[in-house]
Motif scaffolding. Structure first.
Motif, PDB file in Angstrom:
ATOM      1  N   GLU A  18       0.831  -1.200   0.000  1.00  0.00           N
ATOM      2  CA  GLU A  18       0.000   0.000   0.000  1.00  0.00           C
ATOM      3  C   GLU A  18       0.869   1.255   0.000  1.00  0.00           C
ATOM      4  O   GLU A  18       0.549   2.239  -0.676  1.00  0.00           O
ATOM      5  CB  GLU A  18      -0.937   0.007   1.208  1.00  0.00           C
ATOM      6  CG  GLU A  18      -2.007  -1.065   1.138  1.00  0.00           C
ATOM      7  CD  GLU A  18      -2.796  -1.185   2.428  1.00  0.00           C
ATOM      8  OE1 GLU A  18      -4.014  -1.413   2.332  1.00  0.00           O
ATOM      9  OE2 GLU A  18      -2.211  -1.048   3.519  1.00  0.00           O
ATOM     10  N   ILE A  19       1.964   1.219   0.732  1.00  0.00           N
ATOM     11  CA  ILE A  19       2.873   2.368   0.767  1.00  0.00           C
ATOM     12  C   ILE A  19       3.521   2.543  -0.607  1.00  0.00           C
ATOM     13  O   ILE A  19       3.616   3.663  -1.125  1.00  0.00           O
ATOM     14  CB  ILE A  19       3.931   2.198   1.871  1.00  0.00           C
ATOM     15  CG1 ILE A  19       3.250   2.283   3.245  1.00  0.00           C
ATOM     16  CG2 ILE A  19       5.016   3.263   1.754  1.00  0.00           C
ATOM     17  CD1 ILE A  19       4.153   1.940   4.408  1.00  0.00           C
ATOM     18  N   ASP A  20       3.960   1.442  -1.220  1.00  0.00           N
ATOM     19  CA  ASP A  20       4.535   1.523  -2.564  1.00  0.00           C
ATOM     20  C   ASP A  20       3.516   2.065  -3.559  1.00  0.00           C
ATOM     21  O   ASP A  20       3.846   2.884  -4.419  1.00  0.00           O
ATOM     22  CB  ASP A  20       5.028   0.146  -3.024  1.00  0.00           C
ATOM     23  CG  ASP A  20       6.332  -0.260  -2.369  1.00  0.00           C
ATOM     24  OD1 ASP A  20       7.018   0.630  -1.835  1.00  0.00           O
ATOM     25  OD2 ASP A  20       6.644  -1.472  -2.401  1.00  0.00           O
ATOM     26  N   TYR A  21       2.272   1.606  -3.433  1.00  0.00           N
ATOM     27  CA  TYR A  21       1.213   2.094  -4.319  1.00  0.00           C
ATOM     28  C   TYR A  21       1.013   3.596  -4.132  1.00  0.00           C
ATOM     29  O   TYR A  21       0.904   4.352  -5.104  1.00  0.00           O
ATOM     30  CB  TYR A  21      -0.089   1.338  -4.057  1.00  0.00           C
ATOM     31  CG  TYR A  21      -1.243   1.853  -4.868  1.00  0.00           C
ATOM     32  CD1 TYR A  21      -1.360   1.560  -6.218  1.00  0.00           C
ATOM     33  CD2 TYR A  21      -2.222   2.667  -4.280  1.00  0.00           C
ATOM     34  CE1 TYR A  21      -2.416   2.038  -6.973  1.00  0.00           C
ATOM     35  CE2 TYR A  21      -3.274   3.157  -5.028  1.00  0.00           C
ATOM     36  CZ  TYR A  21      -3.369   2.843  -6.362  1.00  0.00           C
ATOM     37  OH  TYR A  21      -4.416   3.325  -7.109  1.00  0.00           O
ATOM     38  N   ALA A  22       1.000   4.045  -2.873  1.00  0.00           N
ATOM     39  CA  ALA A  22       0.821   5.476  -2.596  1.00  0.00           C
ATOM     40  C   ALA A  22       1.988   6.281  -3.162  1.00  0.00           C
ATOM     41  O   ALA A  22       1.784   7.362  -3.735  1.00  0.00           O
ATOM     42  CB  ALA A  22       0.682   5.708  -1.089  1.00  0.00           C
ATOM     43  N   CYS A  23       3.204   5.754  -3.037  1.00  0.00           N
ATOM     44  CA  CYS A  23       4.372   6.452  -3.599  1.00  0.00           C
ATOM     45  C   CYS A  23       4.291   6.512  -5.123  1.00  0.00           C
ATOM     46  O   CYS A  23       4.593   7.547  -5.730  1.00  0.00           O
ATOM     47  CB  CYS A  23       5.657   5.753  -3.167  1.00  0.00           C
ATOM     48  SG  CYS A  23       6.032   5.937  -1.417  1.00  0.00           S
TER      49      CYS A  23
END
Length: 88
Positions: A18-23
């Motif tokens: 999810e963090i990678d997606y947000a980045c």
């Protein structure tokens, strides 16, 4: 506070995916903002160039009209002098 503590506080339940997606989403949005700013700048520049062209055209027309006025004033003076010879 290290990077992991910051991330844990910011996204306590977020997975790394999810963090990678947000980045990734942030990068895409930043790219879109840069592209839109470029379009706005290009459109503003095009509008400025069009205004400049209109102003140049108007100045050229004014110069032409000034030349015509000067020519007509000379013509008028010549006709007045010619008429005064016949009348006067």
């Amino acid at each position: 506070m290290d990077a992991y503590e910051f991330t844990d506080k910011l996204f306590p339940r977020a997975s790394l995916e999810e963090i990678d997606y947000a980045c990734d989403l942030e990068k895409v949005l930043a790219g879109e903002v840069k592209y839109l700013r470029h379009l706005v700048d290009r459109n503003l520049e095009q509008a400025r160039l069009e205004k400049d062209a209109v102003i140049c055209e108007l100045h050229a027309r004014l110069s032409d009209k000034d030349a015509q006025i000067a020519h007509l004033a000379e013509e008028n003076q010549f006709l007045r002098e010619s008429l005064s010879l016949f009348v006067g």
